[in-house]
Scaffold this motif. Structure first.
Motif, mmCIF file in Angstrom:
data_model
loop_
_atom_site.group_PDB
_atom_site.id
_atom_site.type_symbol
_atom_site.label_atom_id
_atom_site.label_comp_id
_atom_site.label_asym_id
_atom_site.label_seq_id
_atom_site.Cartn_x
_atom_site.Cartn_y
_atom_site.Cartn_z
ATOM 1 N N ASN A 132 -6.296 6.069 4.075
ATOM 2 C CA ASN A 132 -7.490 5.701 5.091
ATOM 3 C C ASN A 132 -6.976 4.466 5.804
ATOM 4 O O ASN A 132 -7.510 3.623 6.647
ATOM 5 C CB ASN A 132 -8.603 5.284 4.470
ATOM 6 C CG ASN A 132 -9.215 6.692 3.693
ATOM 7 O OD1 ASN A 132 -8.952 7.764 4.416
ATOM 8 N ND2 ASN A 132 -9.774 6.526 2.498
ATOM 9 N N GLU A 133 -5.545 4.019 5.630
ATOM 10 C CA GLU A 133 -5.082 3.110 6.507
ATOM 11 C C GLU A 133 -4.780 3.317 7.788
ATOM 12 O O GLU A 133 -4.649 4.518 8.139
ATOM 13 C CB GLU A 133 -3.839 2.445 5.853
ATOM 14 C CG GLU A 133 -3.984 1.780 4.491
ATOM 15 C CD GLU A 133 -2.441 1.084 3.848
ATOM 16 O OE1 GLU A 133 -1.442 1.155 4.648
ATOM 17 O OE2 GLU A 133 -2.618 0.396 2.974
ATOM 18 N N ARG A 134 -4.991 2.426 8.633
ATOM 19 C CA ARG A 134 -4.719 2.669 10.144
ATOM 20 C C ARG A 134 -3.256 2.418 10.494
ATOM 21 O O ARG A 134 -2.668 1.329 9.980
ATOM 22 C CB ARG A 134 -5.594 1.690 10.902
ATOM 23 C CG ARG A 134 -6.966 1.939 10.928
ATOM 24 C CD ARG A 134 -7.613 0.677 12.055
ATOM 25 N NE ARG A 134 -8.968 1.279 12.742
ATOM 26 C CZ ARG A 134 -9.160 1.616 13.669
ATOM 27 N NH1 ARG A 134 -8.097 1.115 14.596
ATOM 28 N NH2 ARG A 134 -10.098 2.031 14.032
ATOM 29 N N PRO A 135 -2.551 3.239 11.265
ATOM 30 C CA PRO A 135 -1.409 3.315 11.613
ATOM 31 C C PRO A 135 -0.936 2.283 12.394
ATOM 32 O O PRO A 135 -1.962 1.749 13.257
ATOM 33 C CB PRO A 135 -0.834 4.466 12.182
ATOM 34 C CG PRO A 135 -1.917 5.172 12.570
ATOM 35 C CD PRO A 135 -3.205 4.447 11.716
#
Length: 81
Positions: A70-73
């Motif tokens: 769920n991390e943002r790129p």
């Protein structure tokens, strides 16, 4: 009562006498090493141990992937690397 997680079990004294025979008779499975009828450890052939380590590494990587799912790129060019 203690669980024995192997089909084959040997005493420490038997292991000392015939270690290569014990591991050879295990048929690529674990051997429980007993001391006074208590499991003190397990022996596995080298090939089995290597597979176990690879599997553990795969599980650790899968856990890392799930944690980062769920991390943002962060946009970045190859030149910035």
């Amino acid at each position: 009562m203690q669980n024995v997680l192997a089909d084959k079990a040997v005493s420490v004294s038997e292991l000392k006498k015939n270690s290569s025979t014990v591991i050879g008779s295990a048929q690529d499975g674990p051997v429980a090493v007993l001391n006074h009828n208590r499991v003190m450890g397990y022996m596995v052939p080298a090939a089995v141990f290597e597979v176990m380590i690879e599997r553990l590494e795969d599980l650790e990587l899968a856990e890392l992937v799930r944690a980062r799912a769920n991390e943002r790129p962060v946009p970045m060019s190859l030149d910035d690397l």
